[in-house]
Write a protein that holds these residues in place. Structure first.
Motif: not given
Length: 149
Positions: A2-13, A116-119
């Motif tokens: 998978i080449q999806t970026t962290i930005d595309a996944v979104g992060v919790r705050t 967050d990465l699992a899916p």
């Protein structure tokens, strides 16, 4: 992969804390189901991270209730929002961590967890590296024959 970026996944705050935050205050935050770890920031930079396991270790080792600086994990492995999901998974594996603060040159952006990465990752990943010659079999005479013969 998978080449999806962290930005595309979104992060919790999740909430952030300082090194001087009392451990019991950190424990209050970590009791929330949506908070699995707390980034520790000083002057806007990530200097540590506190997870529930850090608090459990503290309780097991001492009756004192120190500031977070005494129990936080440091130094902290971080990741850029432009890194890929695979990069993040590999970084977590290499560092032996379940959380990576996401940082840019401007500072802290959020927290990425293994959940967050699992899916985005396959359930099983198999990397095969040959340690010897390709598959071969021995004949009755002890002569090695390639598997295709």
């Amino acid at each position: 992969m998978i080449q999806t970026t962290i930005d595309a996944v979104g992060v919790r705050t999740p909430p952030t804390i300082s090194p001087d935050t009392p451990a019991d205050e950190a424990a209050t935050y970590l009791r929330r189901a949506e908070v699995s770890a707390l980034p520790v920031l000083a002057d806007g930079a990530v200097v540590g991270i506190v997870a529930a396991s850090d608090l459990v270790a503290m309780v097991a080792e001492t009756a004192a209730r120190p500031a977070v600086r005494a129990i936080m994990s440091t130094p902290v492995a971080t990741i850029s929002p432009t890194a890929t999901v695979c990069d993040a998974a590999e970084r977590m594996r290499a560092e032996g961590v379940k959380h990576l603060p996401v940082v840019t040159d401007d500072g802290y952006r959020g927290l990425l967890s293994v959940a967050d990465l699992a899916p985005y990752l396959p359930r099983h990943s198999l990397d095969i590296e040959w340690q010897a010659e390709p598959l071969s079999v021995e004949s009755d005479g002890g002569r090695r024959l390639p598997a295709g013969d």
